[in-house]
Scaffold this active site. Structure first.
Site, PDB file in Angstrom:
ATOM      1  CB  SER A  15      -0.833  -0.147   1.194  1.00  0.00           C
ATOM      2  OG  SER A  15      -1.791   1.100   1.099  1.00  0.00           O
ATOM      3  CG  HIS A  18      -5.934  -2.674   1.125  1.00  0.00           C
ATOM      4  ND1 HIS A  18      -5.253  -1.903  -0.095  1.00  0.00           N
ATOM      5  CD2 HIS A  18      -5.247  -1.790   2.038  1.00  0.00           C
ATOM      6  CE1 HIS A  18      -4.322  -1.142  -0.147  1.00  0.00           C
ATOM      7  NE2 HIS A  18      -4.123  -1.038   1.396  1.00  0.00           N
TER       8      HIS A  18
END
Ligand SMILES: *[C@@H]1O[C@H](CO)[C@@H](O)[C@H](O)[C@H]1NC(C)=O
Ligand SMILES: *[C@@H]1O[C@H](CO)[C@@H](O)[C@H](O)[C@H]1NC(C)=O
Ligand SMILES: *[C@@H]1O[C@H](CO)[C@@H](O)[C@H](O)[C@H]1NC(C)=O
Length: 394
Positions: free
Chosen positions: A164, A368
């Protein structure tokens, strides 16, 4: 909806009055193991380095020595720390890499609990300590971490794995300090955040509110979010640990905003995760990502026309130039990632000049947070990572 989000965000940073009984319960001191202790538990000795950046921040860098291949630097995401790579023990990437003899280094960006230090500024008293965003992580933190690793190992290049924000910062680095493109042999980008055009529902209302929240925080002198020693943080942790906490924290917030994958992120793992996550960062960092989302541009921080003209000689902030990011990049995306949508990864892929591989994880529900905490990453993720390290080692 709008009001609810506003209230929740203010709760994150506003001091809360608690009854004494609740206060004692909330502050009961659970022993939380740090990175070296978690590494030792897995049978790996771990060294600690304090790395000082050009602008005086003191960053914690952990090292599990190994002999295989180039050194590997692992960089965590926003509101996270190096612990994210080890909290699931044998199911974590750091342990899988260490067990196969790799030389691994785990960085911590300025502002999290390991790197909440500076040679002269006091993070509790000096607001200016918190005057940073992912731009400083890329421009200052990464060069200091990379140079320390190269100096210690004598290697001329290293491999990097970022989750990320842990890969956005490499695009800032490559675009603003091009000499570092030579020092990164390969970046493996997990959930590669750079463009956030397609981050629709449920983020839309939150992103719309970011300018208002920014002014609120500014006028109240709030510069840091989620300090782990704050009473609110302890209250949040207490809440998330209750049976009702699972419904609120995990099902209500985490699965909604990051993607739901109950099989890979089952109820039993959350108490372990909540011991270490979330971690602190600056309000400015959140606002910078909000700007990226709203403007659909991966740009420098927008200070408003007047200051932009002084800083950038332009009324709006310039974009980071992806065409200057010459390092080799592997992009790994996931269909059910609610932050980093495959459509946005496709834009990034077109802009970066040296993408050597793009893959979508072979699991429809993969989200995620699965990239760091999934139960079965030995099936979904590790084979891809090991394959890339082998293919692109020097
Ligand atoms: C690494 O070594 C070079 C050359 O000796 C030196 O200039 C630099 O300051 C060192 N950097 C770090 C972070 O130790
Ligand atoms: C600022 O921008 C203007 C036009 O955009 C340009 O003519 C000028 O040379 C720039 N000044 C500097 C110092 O870069
Ligand atoms: C994806 O996973 C399925 C089973 O879950 C398997 O049959 C298939 O071969 C996998 N595809 C790839 C490209 O690995």
């Amino acid at each position: 909806m709008k009001t609810l989000i506003f209230i929740v965000f203010f709760l994150f940073v506003t001091p809360v009055n608690l009854t004494d009984a609740l206060r004692n319960q909330v502050e009961s001191n659970e022993v939380i193991m740090n990175f070296p202790e978690l590494a030792k538990l897995q049978g790996h000795p771990c060294e600690e380095h304090d790395v000082i950046t050009q602008d005086g921040y003191v960053l914690k860098l952990f090292h599990i020595p190994g002999k295989r291949g180039l050194p590997i630097l692992l960089m965590h995401g926003i509101l996270d720390s190096s612990d994210t790579w080890i909290i699931k023990g044998k199911k974590s990437l750091a342990v899988a890499l260490a067990n196969t003899g790799h030389d691994i280094w785990l960085g911590n960006c300025r502002g999290n609990h390991y790197s909440r230090r500076h040679v002269s500024l006091n993070p509790d008293l000096d607001d200016i300590f918190w005057d940073f965003s992912f731009r400083e992580h890329g421009y200052h933190d990464l060069p200091a971490l990379i140079d320390t690793i190269l100096n210690n190992t004598g290697a001329t290049k290293l491999n990097a794995i970022g989750h990320s924000q842990g890969n956005s910062i490499f695009y800032v680095l490559g675009a603003t300090r091009p000499e570092y493109n030579e020092r990164v042999n390969l970046l493996i980008a997990l959930a590669p955040v750079s463009f956030l055009h397609h981050m629709g529902h449920p983020w839309g209302p939150v992103v719309k509110l970011i300018p208002e929240m920014g002014s609120y925080f500014k006028s109240h002198g709030i510069v840091e979010i989620l300090n782990q020693r704050s009473l609110f943080y302890k209250l949040l942790k207490f809440l998330c640990h209750q049976p009702i906490g699972y419904a609120i924290c995990v099902q209500g917030v985490i699965f909604t905003f990051f993607g739901k994958d109950i099989e890979e992120l089952p109820p039993a793992v959350w108490p372990i995760i909540f011991r270490h996550v979330p971690d602190s960062t600056s309000i400015k960092n959140l606002i910078h990502y909000g700007q990226v989302t709203r403007t659909k541009r991966f740009s420098h921080f927008d200070y408003g026309v007047k200051k932009n003209l002084v800083l950038y000689n332009s009324s709006s902030p310039p974009e980071y130039d992806h065409s200057r990011v010459g390092m080799r990049v592997v992009l790994l995306a996931a269909e059910n990632d609610m932050v980093c949508r495959p459509n946005d990864v496709a834009i990034l892929r077109r802009k970066l000049p040296n993408v050597v591989r793009y893959a979508v994880i072979n699991r429809t529900e993969y989200s995620h947070l699965d990239f760091v905490w999934a139960e079965n990453n030995h099936i979904y993720l590790f084979p891809l990572v090991f394959d890339m390290l082998k293919n692109y080692d020097l």
